[in-house]
Design a protein around this motif. Sequence first.
Motif, PDB file in Angstrom:
ATOM      1  N   LYS A 174       6.770  27.701 -29.330  1.00  0.00           N
ATOM      2  CA  LYS A 174       8.222  27.697 -29.147  1.00  0.00           C
ATOM      3  C   LYS A 174       8.522  28.200 -27.745  1.00  0.00           C
ATOM      4  O   LYS A 174       7.760  28.994 -27.171  1.00  0.00           O
ATOM      5  CB  LYS A 174       8.906  28.566 -30.200  1.00  0.00           C
ATOM      6  N   TYR A 210      16.327  25.424 -26.745  1.00  0.00           N
ATOM      7  CA  TYR A 210      15.195  26.103 -27.379  1.00  0.00           C
ATOM      8  C   TYR A 210      14.431  25.051 -28.179  1.00  0.00           C
ATOM      9  O   TYR A 210      15.029  24.279 -28.936  1.00  0.00           O
ATOM     10  CB  TYR A 210      15.689  27.213 -28.303  1.00  0.00           C
ATOM     11  N   GLU A 268      10.936  24.266 -30.658  1.00  0.00           N
ATOM     12  CA  GLU A 268       9.855  24.821 -31.477  1.00  0.00           C
ATOM     13  C   GLU A 268       9.172  23.662 -32.178  1.00  0.00           C
ATOM     14  O   GLU A 268       9.835  22.746 -32.666  1.00  0.00           O
ATOM     15  CB  GLU A 268      10.410  25.805 -32.504  1.00  0.00           C
ATOM     16  N   TRP A 269       7.826  23.677 -32.202  1.00  0.00           N
ATOM     17  CA  TRP A 269       7.122  22.575 -32.847  1.00  0.00           C
ATOM     18  C   TRP A 269       5.942  23.071 -33.671  1.00  0.00           C
ATOM     19  O   TRP A 269       5.409  24.152 -33.445  1.00  0.00           O
ATOM     20  CB  TRP A 269       6.651  21.543 -31.827  1.00  0.00           C
ATOM     21  N   GLY A 278       9.382  19.122 -34.979  1.00  0.00           N
ATOM     22  CA  GLY A 278      10.016  20.360 -34.529  1.00  0.00           C
ATOM     23  C   GLY A 278      11.517  20.221 -34.399  1.00  0.00           C
ATOM     24  O   GLY A 278      12.118  19.242 -34.844  1.00  0.00           O
TER      25      GLY A 278
END
Length: 599
Positions: free
Chosen positions: A317, A333, A335-336, A351
């Motif tokens: 992230k 932002y 995230e994955w 994500g």
Amino acid sequence: MDLTINRIKDAVISLDGKGRYIFLNDAALNIHPLGREKTLGKVIWDIHPQTVGTVFWDIYHKAIETGVMHEGESYYAALDKWFSVKVYPSDNGTTIFYQDVTESKSISIQLGKSEEKYRTLFYKSPLPAWLYDFETLQFIDVNEAAIRHYGYTRDEFLSMTIKDIRPEEDVMPLLEEIAEVKENNFDGTVNSTWRHIKKNGDVIIVEATAHSFEHEGRTVRIVIVHDITEKTLMQRKLIENQIKLNEAQAIGHMGYWDVDLKTNLHTWSPELFKIFGLEANEAKPSVHLFLSLIHPEDRQIAEKLIKRALYDHKDAKRDFRFVTTSGEKRHGYIEWKFEYDLGNVPVRLFGIVQDITSRKDAEESAKLLEAKIKEQKIQQQKKISKAIIKAQEKQKNYIAQELHDNINQILYGARFHLGAVGRKNEAVKEVIKEPAEQIGKAMEEIHSLCQNLVSPLTDVNLEEIINDLILKLNCHDDTSLNINFSYSAPIEFSDEIKLNIYRIIQEQLHNIFKYADASNVNISLNLCDGCICVTVEDDGKGFDVNEKRKGFGISNIMHRAEAFNGKVKIKSKIGEGTKTKVVIPYNLVAEEGTEVYMD
């Protein structure tokens, strides 16, 4: 949620308000030969032109017009198949569930065409089925599947009417449908969805296909049902979850994305397109498209992070900056996570991306506010320091006056009386000679101390009063200091700053005289970048600047400089003398905003 939809057997597609595909589950691919990637973004009527003007066409447009769910069965000539279709409209478009009902439809059609064959099809059908009298609504016959599924015995079924297996509130709609069929003399197939009650009281939802025919001189209706309770509940839950997800994404400015690592198929949610300022039908999701939207200064780092993620398969992230298609710079932002198959091979990367611009702006505002409060505290402390300095000056003047007017007068009176006694008696004169001289020296010291304590008058010449200070020190009997002073300040500044600089130099010379054991002192005062630069350098024994020192000399110098937004820098080593540089802005109007730099 995409995984959940993919696991159900029914085909599911989602269309936007213009009829363009935005989602297809795996089951839907059976009748979409172009595949998911080439179908997304296309208009459904362009993909399936044979459906224009069909029952499905009518169901779809009625759902759009009324805003409520519509359902029915439609024949698709291109595949020679019958489909049961449900169309759920929403603010963002439609979600369509459909199921291949060719088998049950075939049974119904066959029964309608040949009464002789109906018993074999009827009794061996895996789906619950029954016959009822169209006039009395009495059950005439039921198959074994109906007995097993509903829990009633054959005799119990034959003692009831079709109204008895329905909730009370559903009986009137049933009678209305039957009346409509009779009124229109409709002998075709009717498809509808009903609630039925099992013997144990469970309420189930079924899809019912009914067809009328003549049997033994009366109109009989055959009904084949398919229990869709679980499917319906799942569909409702999926629709509710999709609505909640869309609302949550819109409120949180959050979109999701998905990459099939086997096919390299990229999927973005509608909110993700919106975050980047894109239209879903105008852009094809890809790594290249994502990188093109990253802020130019962050793009190279983002490219390295993506390559590293695809290499080491680690969840991650990170905050990043991006630029929308309208050119607006924003903060995001990302995230994955990776999904693996049974062989621990990554098959999916998915994500979220969230627009955190508001949060970043709030954080920046908080930092600015914190800095402002800190600066206000510093300026307040400087005001306090200035007040303390003024109080100290006032106290010094008071002490000097007391020493001059009281102590010095007492000493003068003592010396006068000693002189008078000595003039009368030569022997006494010799005895009091030494005390009289000491009293005289004490008076001189008090006079010198008073001059040092008293603040210079206003409108003074800074160069003159510093030279006077140096002259007095050079004339001192017990000093061998060689003091040199250079002055290069061709402009006028406030008396407050002048007094402050005078006291700083006075404090420095006092420290040198008391501790340095120096032979030479060089003092320079000049202007540099809007500031007064005072440098005092001696060749004394020096000291360790990191060692904690007793006394208030250096502390007083620093407080005086800081009170006027100035800075102090001291360089010293044991055995190598000391160099003190003080830099103070001379423009009091711009004092608080002046940035002071020191070499």
